[in-house]
Scaffold this motif. Structure first.
Motif, mmCIF file in Angstrom:
data_model
loop_
_atom_site.group_PDB
_atom_site.id
_atom_site.type_symbol
_atom_site.label_atom_id
_atom_site.label_comp_id
_atom_site.label_asym_id
_atom_site.label_seq_id
_atom_site.Cartn_x
_atom_site.Cartn_y
_atom_site.Cartn_z
ATOM 1 N N ILE A 64 -32.140 13.259 -71.202
ATOM 2 C CA ILE A 64 -32.113 14.505 -70.431
ATOM 3 C C ILE A 64 -30.667 14.915 -70.241
ATOM 4 O O ILE A 64 -29.877 14.168 -69.676
ATOM 5 C CB ILE A 64 -32.783 14.307 -69.062
ATOM 6 C CG1 ILE A 64 -34.207 13.763 -69.256
ATOM 7 C CG2 ILE A 64 -32.802 15.610 -68.275
ATOM 8 C CD1 ILE A 64 -34.796 13.192 -67.996
ATOM 9 N N THR A 65 -30.336 16.086 -70.714
ATOM 10 C CA THR A 65 -28.990 16.629 -70.503
ATOM 11 C C THR A 65 -29.143 17.913 -69.721
ATOM 12 O O THR A 65 -29.668 18.902 -70.230
ATOM 13 C CB THR A 65 -28.285 16.889 -71.844
ATOM 14 O OG1 THR A 65 -28.197 15.662 -72.569
ATOM 15 C CG2 THR A 65 -26.873 17.418 -71.612
ATOM 16 N N ALA A 66 -28.712 17.893 -68.492
ATOM 17 C CA ALA A 66 -28.956 19.038 -67.617
ATOM 18 C C ALA A 66 -27.935 19.022 -66.488
ATOM 19 O O ALA A 66 -27.001 18.230 -66.481
ATOM 20 C CB ALA A 66 -30.378 18.954 -67.058
ATOM 21 N N GLY A 67 -28.128 19.930 -65.547
ATOM 22 C CA GLY A 67 -27.270 19.931 -64.375
ATOM 23 C C GLY A 67 -27.564 18.718 -63.510
ATOM 24 O O GLY A 67 -28.666 18.177 -63.494
ATOM 25 N N ARG A 68 -26.546 18.306 -62.790
ATOM 26 C CA ARG A 68 -26.721 17.111 -61.957
ATOM 27 C C ARG A 68 -27.818 17.287 -60.919
ATOM 28 O O ARG A 68 -28.563 16.358 -60.608
ATOM 29 C CB ARG A 68 -25.420 16.788 -61.247
ATOM 30 C CG ARG A 68 -24.378 16.201 -62.148
ATOM 31 C CD ARG A 68 -23.329 15.587 -61.294
ATOM 32 N NE ARG A 68 -22.224 15.093 -62.082
ATOM 33 C CZ ARG A 68 -21.450 14.110 -61.712
ATOM 34 N NH1 ARG A 68 -21.657 13.521 -60.553
ATOM 35 N NH2 ARG A 68 -20.452 13.705 -62.460
ATOM 36 N N GLU A 69 -27.879 18.485 -60.398
ATOM 37 C CA GLU A 69 -28.848 18.746 -59.340
ATOM 38 C C GLU A 69 -30.267 18.512 -59.866
ATOM 39 O O GLU A 69 -31.115 17.943 -59.169
ATOM 40 C CB GLU A 69 -28.689 20.197 -58.879
ATOM 41 C CG GLU A 69 -29.239 20.477 -57.496
ATOM 42 C CD GLU A 69 -28.774 21.826 -56.971
ATOM 43 O OE1 GLU A 69 -27.582 22.139 -57.103
ATOM 44 O OE2 GLU A 69 -29.623 22.566 -56.452
ATOM 45 N N THR A 71 -28.144 26.191 -67.554
ATOM 46 C CA THR A 71 -27.659 25.615 -66.304
ATOM 47 C C THR A 71 -26.280 25.052 -66.592
ATOM 48 O O THR A 71 -25.818 25.053 -67.726
ATOM 49 C CB THR A 71 -28.544 24.457 -65.807
ATOM 50 O OG1 THR A 71 -28.551 23.452 -66.797
ATOM 51 C CG2 THR A 71 -29.948 24.945 -65.544
ATOM 52 N N VAL A 72 -25.655 24.557 -65.582
ATOM 53 C CA VAL A 72 -24.407 23.844 -65.800
ATOM 54 C C VAL A 72 -24.778 22.456 -66.320
ATOM 55 O O VAL A 72 -25.193 21.586 -65.587
ATOM 56 C CB VAL A 72 -23.608 23.727 -64.487
ATOM 57 C CG1 VAL A 72 -22.305 22.997 -64.750
ATOM 58 C CG2 VAL A 72 -23.350 25.104 -63.920
ATOM 59 N N ASN A 73 -24.694 22.266 -67.640
ATOM 60 C CA ASN A 73 -25.117 21.003 -68.238
ATOM 61 C C ASN A 73 -23.985 20.010 -68.170
ATOM 62 O O ASN A 73 -23.186 19.894 -69.093
ATOM 63 C CB ASN A 73 -25.531 21.228 -69.697
ATOM 64 C CG ASN A 73 -26.789 22.040 -69.794
ATOM 65 O OD1 ASN A 73 -27.557 22.102 -68.844
ATOM 66 N ND2 ASN A 73 -26.994 22.679 -70.916
ATOM 67 N N ASN A 74 -23.865 19.319 -67.093
ATOM 68 C CA ASN A 74 -22.755 18.397 -66.944
ATOM 69 C C ASN A 74 -23.205 16.980 -66.631
ATOM 70 O O ASN A 74 -22.482 16.226 -66.023
ATOM 71 C CB ASN A 74 -21.793 18.890 -65.859
ATOM 72 C CG ASN A 74 -22.500 19.052 -64.529
ATOM 73 O OD1 ASN A 74 -23.702 18.905 -64.435
ATOM 74 N ND2 ASN A 74 -21.735 19.381 -63.509
ATOM 75 N N ALA A 75 -24.398 16.606 -67.041
ATOM 76 C CA ALA A 75 -24.854 15.239 -66.827
ATOM 77 C C ALA A 75 -25.918 14.894 -67.857
ATOM 78 O O ALA A 75 -26.671 15.748 -68.313
ATOM 79 C CB ALA A 75 -25.413 15.050 -65.416
ATOM 80 N N THR A 76 -25.929 13.631 -68.233
ATOM 81 C CA THR A 76 -26.945 13.138 -69.155
ATOM 82 C C THR A 76 -27.561 11.886 -68.571
ATOM 83 O O THR A 76 -26.851 11.013 -68.058
ATOM 84 C CB THR A 76 -26.327 12.807 -70.539
ATOM 85 O OG1 THR A 76 -25.737 13.988 -71.081
ATOM 86 C CG2 THR A 76 -27.395 12.297 -71.499
#
Lengths: 321, 201
Positions: free
Chosen positions: A199-204, A308-313
């Protein structure tokens, strides 16, 4: 003879009775004492006062101190608060580190904000209907979720071992759908014995997912998370990670270090489990995993999450024991 | 690592290393080893047993949380005391000052033997064993309440020096202040304590 002012004299006498004066000043005090009865009286009083304090009875700690500490550490281990390290034993380095961190923050914070602004302008707008605050409710007791602040890309692997691989997989699938992560998830299913999700998406959004997963955490025989660095060799692993700890790792901002936090969590978990008398939670017979039900039913009318802000995986791997 | 370990006793060095590796048994041993000393110091600074128990507990929790960051540049016990004293001073400065039993009233009550004995002891008019004097309950209460009237920072240095027996350099490390500050605070603390006791006795 007594050309020394009172505060200086008091300090000399005080350090004298503690044997903390250099030889020259010790000699000076001895001469003062020899030639002035008042100073000699003052010195004797200080010595008696010091003896009195040193002779005060030592009061023992309460008998249940150790158990109290264990209980408090257990509570902390499942707390979502990511405490920063406060006690350091090198004061100059602490001051230097603070200044460096403050300087870095002053530089990185506006850069981070600018990057985020540019990203949101040039990328398609996010779904206006998506919740602005992470949902709480399926996470179980004690899960407090807060919106992450300024963040940086984080990659971690969550390993769950459970005899209910299929049910757990279904649960995760539902949660992915619920939080509009379908387009941000690569589902690699290796059969009934293991499942892997990327899953690569925003942290939230990832925090939302983990919050839901907290409700079925106790269905796992073992849980661990590995935080990955940019270099292949850099990683930090947390054994027996709690859902609250996993959430806390995804809420780390630029002022914290996820590797340090992961290390602290891992250490605390190991200490707890190796303390004599650490309780083994009886799970009883394994019950079926209840799947989360979207409150609005099947969301056919909800626009797909396109940006979204994709800053987490987050890699999730479910395996059978 | 070896250079860092030189700063602490062999026993503590081994236990600290095992703590950093996640050994709960080593953690327990360190807690058992230091709990009385930590509790005693915190109690003398904050003046309340229940508060001292909580603060002592919190000290050890923080020790467990942060043992990974202890690099051994100071003695382990100095680092541990720093945690405890910092927590206690923060707590003392935040709490509302509880009404203190009037020392003047206490001195004027019938039970004046202890005060008289204390006065004689401090004036060096008898050769009583200080331990015998300090064991007297009334004297102990007078001393504790007198300590409680000191400023927290002064009280802390006095407790660390005269009760815990720390050297000036160790106190400076524990309180994160300069050596000169320790000297001057200790001197003021002793002078102020003398003034307080003089008003009582």
């Amino acid at each position: 003879m007594n050309h020394i002012d009172r505060p200086e004299l008091e300090e000399l006498l005080s350090a004298y009775i503690d044997d903390e004066l250099p030889e020259r000043q010790r000699t000076q005090v001895k001469r003062l004492v020899e030639h002035d009865e008042k100073i000699a009286d003052d010195l004797r009083y200080l010595e008696k006062q010091k003896e009195l304090l040193a002779a005060l009875p030592v009061v023992s700690a309460p008998g249940d101190m150790l158990n109290g500490v264990k209980a408090a550490v257990e509570r902390k281990a499942v707390s979502a608060d990511a405490d920063r390290v406060e006690a350091r034993d090198e004061a100059p380095r602490r001051i230097y580190t603070r200044r460096l961190s403050a300087t870095a923050a002053m530089i990185l914070a506006p850069v981070g904000i600018l990057a985020w602004v540019v990203w949101t302008i040039i990328m398609p707008l996010s779904n206006p209907g998506s919740p602005k605050e992470p949902l709480v409710g399926h996470g179980g007791p004690g899960v407090v979720v807060k919106s992450p602040g300024i963040s940086f890309p984080l990659t971690a692997s969550l390993q769950l071992t459970t005899p209910q691989v299929i049910s757990m997989g279904d649960f995760i699938n539902k949660a992915i759908y619920k939080y509009n992560l379908v387009n941000f998830t690569a589902n690699i299913s290796a059969g009934d014995a293991s499942k892997t999700y990327t899953i690569t998406a925003g942290r939230e959004q990832i925090v939302n997912l983990l919050t839901d997963l907290a409700g079925v955490w106790d269905k796992c025989d073992s849980t661990s998370m590995t935080v990955h660095g940019r270099a292949m060799s850099a990683h930090a692993r947390v054994e027996n990670i709690t859902p609250q700890q996993a959430i806390a790792l995804y809420q780390v901002d630029i002022f914290d270090d996820p590797f340090r936090l992961a290390g602290n969590f891992d250490r605390m978990n190991r200490i707890l489990r190796s303390m004599p008398g650490y309780g083994i939670i009886e799970t009883g017979p394994m019950t079926a995993i209840e799947l989360p039900i979207p409150t609005s039913g099947i969301r056919k009318d909800q626009p797909e999450q396109t940006g979204t802000v994709n800053n987490a995986t987050l890699f999730i791997t479910i395996t059978a024991p | 690592m070896q250079k860092q370990l030189d700063n602490i006793t062999i026993d503590d060095a081994i236990l600290v290393r095992r703590c950093r590796e996640g050994d709960g048994v080593a953690v327990e041993r360190l807690i058992i080893k230091y709990q009385d000393r930590i509790f005693n110091v915190i109690l003398k600074i904050c003046g309340n047993k229940d508060d001292a128990a909580e603060l002592t507990q919190e000290t050890f929790v923080k020790f467990i949380e942060n043992i990974g960051s202890f690099a051994g540049r100071s003695a382990f016990y100095t680092w541990l005391f720093r945690i405890g004293v910092n927590l206690t001073l923060t707590y003392c400065k935040r709490r509302t000052k509880a009404p203190m039993l009037s020392l003047d009233a206490a001195a004027g009550t019938e039970a004046g033997d202890g005060a008289a004995q204390l006065k004689a002891f401090l004036a060096d008019k008898d050769s009583l064993d200080p331990a015998m004097v300090a064991q007297n309950r009334e004297i102990g209460e007078i001393v504790m309440q007198s300590l409680g009237r000191l400023d927290e920072d002064h009280r802390a240095v006095l407790v660390l020096r005269d009760i815990e027996g720390m050297a000036y350099a160790e106190i400076a490390e524990a309180l994160d202040v300069q050596l000169g500050t320790v000297k001057s605070r200790l001197s003021r603390a002793r002078t102020n304590l003398k003034e307080i006791l003089d008003t009582v006795l």
